[in-house]
Design a protein around this motif. Sequence first.
Motif, PDB file in Angstrom:
ATOM      1  N   SER A 102       0.870  -1.168   0.049  1.00  0.00           N
ATOM      2  CA  SER A 102      -0.093   0.042  -0.029  1.00  0.00           C
ATOM      3  C   SER A 102       0.708   1.259  -0.036  1.00  0.00           C
ATOM      4  CB  SER A 102      -0.788   0.045   1.359  1.00  0.00           C
ATOM      5  OG  SER A 102      -1.490   1.313   1.496  1.00  0.00           O
ATOM      6  N   PRO A 103       0.546   2.240  -0.795  1.00  0.00           N
ATOM      7  CA  PRO A 103       1.328   3.649  -0.889  1.00  0.00           C
ATOM      8  C   PRO A 103       0.868   4.462   0.164  1.00  0.00           C
ATOM      9  CG  PRO A 103      -0.381   3.457  -2.403  1.00  0.00           C
ATOM     10  CD  PRO A 103      -0.468   2.259  -1.973  1.00  0.00           C
ATOM     11  N   TYR A 104      -0.407   4.111   1.003  1.00  0.00           N
ATOM     12  CA  TYR A 104      -0.852   5.008   2.017  1.00  0.00           C
ATOM     13  C   TYR A 104      -0.323   4.881   3.433  1.00  0.00           C
ATOM     14  CZ  TYR A 104      -3.871   5.253  -1.928  1.00  0.00           C
ATOM     15  OH  TYR A 104      -4.545   5.610  -3.232  1.00  0.00           O
ATOM     16  N   TYR A 105       0.078   3.428   3.686  1.00  0.00           N
ATOM     17  CA  TYR A 105       0.394   3.121   5.046  1.00  0.00           C
ATOM     18  C   TYR A 105       1.793   2.593   5.061  1.00  0.00           C
ATOM     19  CZ  TYR A 105      -4.769   3.591   5.486  1.00  0.00           C
ATOM     20  OH  TYR A 105      -6.050   4.078   5.365  1.00  0.00           O
ATOM     21  N   ARG A 106       2.595   3.250   6.300  1.00  0.00           N
ATOM     22  CA  ARG A 106       3.924   2.338   6.525  1.00  0.00           C
ATOM     23  C   ARG A 106       3.510   1.100   6.902  1.00  0.00           C
ATOM     24  NH1 ARG A 106       8.097   6.461   6.702  1.00  0.00           N
ATOM     25  NH2 ARG A 106       7.242   7.975   5.073  1.00  0.00           N
ATOM     26  N   ASP A 107       4.584   0.329   7.060  1.00  0.00           N
ATOM     27  CA  ASP A 107       4.548  -1.098   7.823  1.00  0.00           C
ATOM     28  C   ASP A 107       4.224  -1.183   9.098  1.00  0.00           C
ATOM     29  OD1 ASP A 107       7.100  -2.865   5.651  1.00  0.00           O
ATOM     30  OD2 ASP A 107       5.240  -2.087   5.324  1.00  0.00           O
ATOM     31  N   TYR A 108       4.317  -0.288   9.907  1.00  0.00           N
ATOM     32  CA  TYR A 108       4.084  -0.037  11.264  1.00  0.00           C
ATOM     33  C   TYR A 108       2.586   0.388  11.490  1.00  0.00           C
ATOM     34  CZ  TYR A 108       5.854   4.715  10.728  1.00  0.00           C
ATOM     35  OH  TYR A 108       6.032   5.806  10.012  1.00  0.00           O
ATOM     36  N   ASP A 109       2.016   0.808  10.563  1.00  0.00           N
ATOM     37  CA  ASP A 109       0.670   1.455  10.693  1.00  0.00           C
ATOM     38  C   ASP A 109      -0.589   0.578  10.649  1.00  0.00           C
ATOM     39  OD1 ASP A 109      -0.946   4.460   9.590  1.00  0.00           O
ATOM     40  OD2 ASP A 109      -1.704   3.065  10.575  1.00  0.00           O
ATOM     41  N   MET A 110      -1.225   0.003  11.712  1.00  0.00           N
ATOM     42  CA  MET A 110      -2.026  -0.941  11.856  1.00  0.00           C
ATOM     43  C   MET A 110      -3.292  -0.755  10.677  1.00  0.00           C
ATOM     44  SD  MET A 110      -3.901  -0.778  15.296  1.00  0.00           S
ATOM     45  CE  MET A 110      -2.495  -0.154  16.386  1.00  0.00           C
ATOM     46  N   ARG A 111      -3.501   0.648  10.481  1.00  0.00           N
ATOM     47  CA  ARG A 111      -4.495   0.847   9.464  1.00  0.00           C
ATOM     48  C   ARG A 111      -4.200  -0.030   8.131  1.00  0.00           C
ATOM     49  NH1 ARG A 111      -4.551   7.040   9.473  1.00  0.00           N
ATOM     50  NH2 ARG A 111      -2.396   6.518   9.394  1.00  0.00           N
ATOM     51  N   GLY A 112      -3.213  -0.389   7.760  1.00  0.00           N
ATOM     52  CA  GLY A 112      -2.673  -0.869   6.576  1.00  0.00           C
ATOM     53  C   GLY A 112      -3.002  -2.413   6.723  1.00  0.00           C
ATOM     54  N   TYR A 113      -3.192  -2.943   7.869  1.00  0.00           N
ATOM     55  CA  TYR A 113      -3.413  -4.554   8.072  1.00  0.00           C
ATOM     56  C   TYR A 113      -4.864  -4.853   7.739  1.00  0.00           C
ATOM     57  CZ  TYR A 113       1.582  -4.550   9.185  1.00  0.00           C
ATOM     58  OH  TYR A 113       2.954  -4.406   9.126  1.00  0.00           O
ATOM     59  N   ASN A 114      -5.193  -5.792   6.872  1.00  0.00           N
ATOM     60  CA  ASN A 114      -6.452  -6.110   6.577  1.00  0.00           C
ATOM     61  C   ASN A 114      -6.846  -7.468   7.143  1.00  0.00           C
ATOM     62  OD1 ASN A 114      -4.603  -7.231   4.916  1.00  0.00           O
ATOM     63  ND2 ASN A 114      -5.690  -6.790   3.057  1.00  0.00           N
ATOM     64  N   TYR A 115      -5.898  -8.599   7.635  1.00  0.00           N
ATOM     65  CA  TYR A 115      -6.294  -9.539   8.368  1.00  0.00           C
ATOM     66  C   TYR A 115      -5.653  -9.642   9.518  1.00  0.00           C
ATOM     67  CZ  TYR A 115      -8.202 -10.776   3.597  1.00  0.00           C
ATOM     68  OH  TYR A 115      -8.903 -10.870   2.564  1.00  0.00           O
ATOM     69  N   TRP A 116      -6.272 -10.173  10.602  1.00  0.00           N
ATOM     70  CA  TRP A 116      -5.901 -10.500  11.906  1.00  0.00           C
ATOM     71  C   TRP A 116      -6.037 -11.754  12.253  1.00  0.00           C
ATOM     72  CZ3 TRP A 116      -3.326  -6.108  14.434  1.00  0.00           C
ATOM     73  CH2 TRP A 116      -3.563  -5.062  13.907  1.00  0.00           C
ATOM     74  N   GLY A 117      -5.307 -12.146  13.470  1.00  0.00           N
ATOM     75  CA  GLY A 117      -5.195 -13.518  14.171  1.00  0.00           C
ATOM     76  C   GLY A 117      -6.132 -13.200  15.246  1.00  0.00           C
ATOM     77  N   GLN A 118      -6.462 -14.087  16.122  1.00  0.00           N
ATOM     78  CA  GLN A 118      -7.395 -14.109  17.269  1.00  0.00           C
ATOM     79  C   GLN A 118      -6.665 -13.393  18.716  1.00  0.00           C
ATOM     80  OE1 GLN A 118      -5.941 -16.519  16.279  1.00  0.00           O
ATOM     81  NE2 GLN A 118      -5.077 -17.873  18.167  1.00  0.00           N
ATOM     82  N   GLY A 119      -5.149 -13.603  18.544  1.00  0.00           N
ATOM     83  CA  GLY A 119      -4.640 -12.920  19.556  1.00  0.00           C
ATOM     84  C   GLY A 119      -4.060 -14.229  20.358  1.00  0.00           C
ATOM     85  N   THR A 120      -3.023 -13.921  21.071  1.00  0.00           N
ATOM     86  CA  THR A 120      -2.442 -14.990  22.272  1.00  0.00           C
ATOM     87  C   THR A 120      -1.889 -13.953  23.354  1.00  0.00           C
ATOM     88  OG1 THR A 120      -0.998 -16.770  22.688  1.00  0.00           O
ATOM     89  CG2 THR A 120      -0.305 -14.831  21.246  1.00  0.00           C
ATOM     90  N   GLN A 121      -2.502 -14.727  24.481  1.00  0.00           N
ATOM     91  CA  GLN A 121      -2.061 -13.794  25.816  1.00  0.00           C
ATOM     92  C   GLN A 121      -0.647 -13.824  26.245  1.00  0.00           C
ATOM     93  OE1 GLN A 121      -4.183 -11.744  27.724  1.00  0.00           O
ATOM     94  NE2 GLN A 121      -2.377 -11.263  28.739  1.00  0.00           N
ATOM     95  N   VAL A 122       0.068 -12.902  26.528  1.00  0.00           N
ATOM     96  CA  VAL A 122       1.302 -12.975  27.191  1.00  0.00           C
ATOM     97  C   VAL A 122       1.328 -12.349  28.544  1.00  0.00           C
ATOM     98  CG1 VAL A 122       3.699 -11.986  26.891  1.00  0.00           C
ATOM     99  CG2 VAL A 122       2.667 -13.178  25.095  1.00  0.00           C
ATOM    100  N   THR A 123       1.736 -12.971  29.623  1.00  0.00           N
ATOM    101  CA  THR A 123       1.625 -12.368  30.800  1.00  0.00           C
ATOM    102  C   THR A 123       3.152 -12.372  31.413  1.00  0.00           C
ATOM    103  OG1 THR A 123      -0.721 -12.909  31.113  1.00  0.00           O
ATOM    104  CG2 THR A 123       0.531 -12.577  33.230  1.00  0.00           C
ATOM    105  N   VAL A 124       3.424 -11.426  31.910  1.00  0.00           N
ATOM    106  CA  VAL A 124       4.848 -11.298  32.422  1.00  0.00           C
ATOM    107  C   VAL A 124       4.851 -10.826  33.749  1.00  0.00           C
ATOM    108  CG1 VAL A 124       7.282 -10.299  32.396  1.00  0.00           C
ATOM    109  CG2 VAL A 124       5.894 -10.504  30.103  1.00  0.00           C
ATOM    110  N   SER A 125       5.201 -11.684  34.884  1.00  0.00           N
ATOM    111  CA  SER A 125       4.930 -11.296  36.360  1.00  0.00           C
ATOM    112  C   SER A 125       6.301 -10.792  36.960  1.00  0.00           C
ATOM    113  CB  SER A 125       4.589 -12.656  36.961  1.00  0.00           C
ATOM    114  OG  SER A 125       5.810 -13.738  36.904  1.00  0.00           O
ATOM    115  N   SER A 126       6.080  -9.987  37.776  1.00  0.00           N
ATOM    116  CA  SER A 126       7.343  -9.356  38.186  1.00  0.00           C
ATOM    117  C   SER A 126       7.802  -9.991  39.537  1.00  0.00           C
ATOM    118  CB  SER A 126       7.030  -7.804  38.845  1.00  0.00           C
ATOM    119  OG  SER A 126       5.800  -7.957  39.754  1.00  0.00           O
TER     120      SER A 126
END
Length: 126
Positions: A102-126
């Motif tokens: 896309s000429p409109y969005y940089r690679d770091y801009d989430m607006r340019g991303y059209n397919y997404w996964g369901q997500g995975t939880q990462v928890t870091v305890s102190s």
Amino acid sequence: QVQLVESGGGLVQAGGSLRLSCTASGRTFSSYAMGWFRQAPGKEREFVATIRWSAGNTYYADSVKGRFTISRDNARNTVYLQMNSLKPEDTAVYYCATRAPSPYYRDYDMRGYNYWGQGTQVTVSS
């Protein structure tokens, strides 16, 4: 359509490591780059890292630079996020996403991303 499936999240102590995986299926030929984003409770989704399938160019958020490494296995349509020296503030749901050129969005801009996964939880305890 492109389907994305993440895996590898979990609970880890501060200073530990995790490796996330994201495998793409479907119309993967339309995919130009893959990105990792994350969303912590009560916060907006933010960019983490991105990689282009062909050239392998990578780009990282300042908050993870030097600790996280994004890589890809083109033969397996899989992208990895190696996370080292994890901090409690890295706790979030991590999403992978794919974008077409896309000429409109940089690679770091989430607006340019059209397919997404369901997500995975990462928890870091102190």
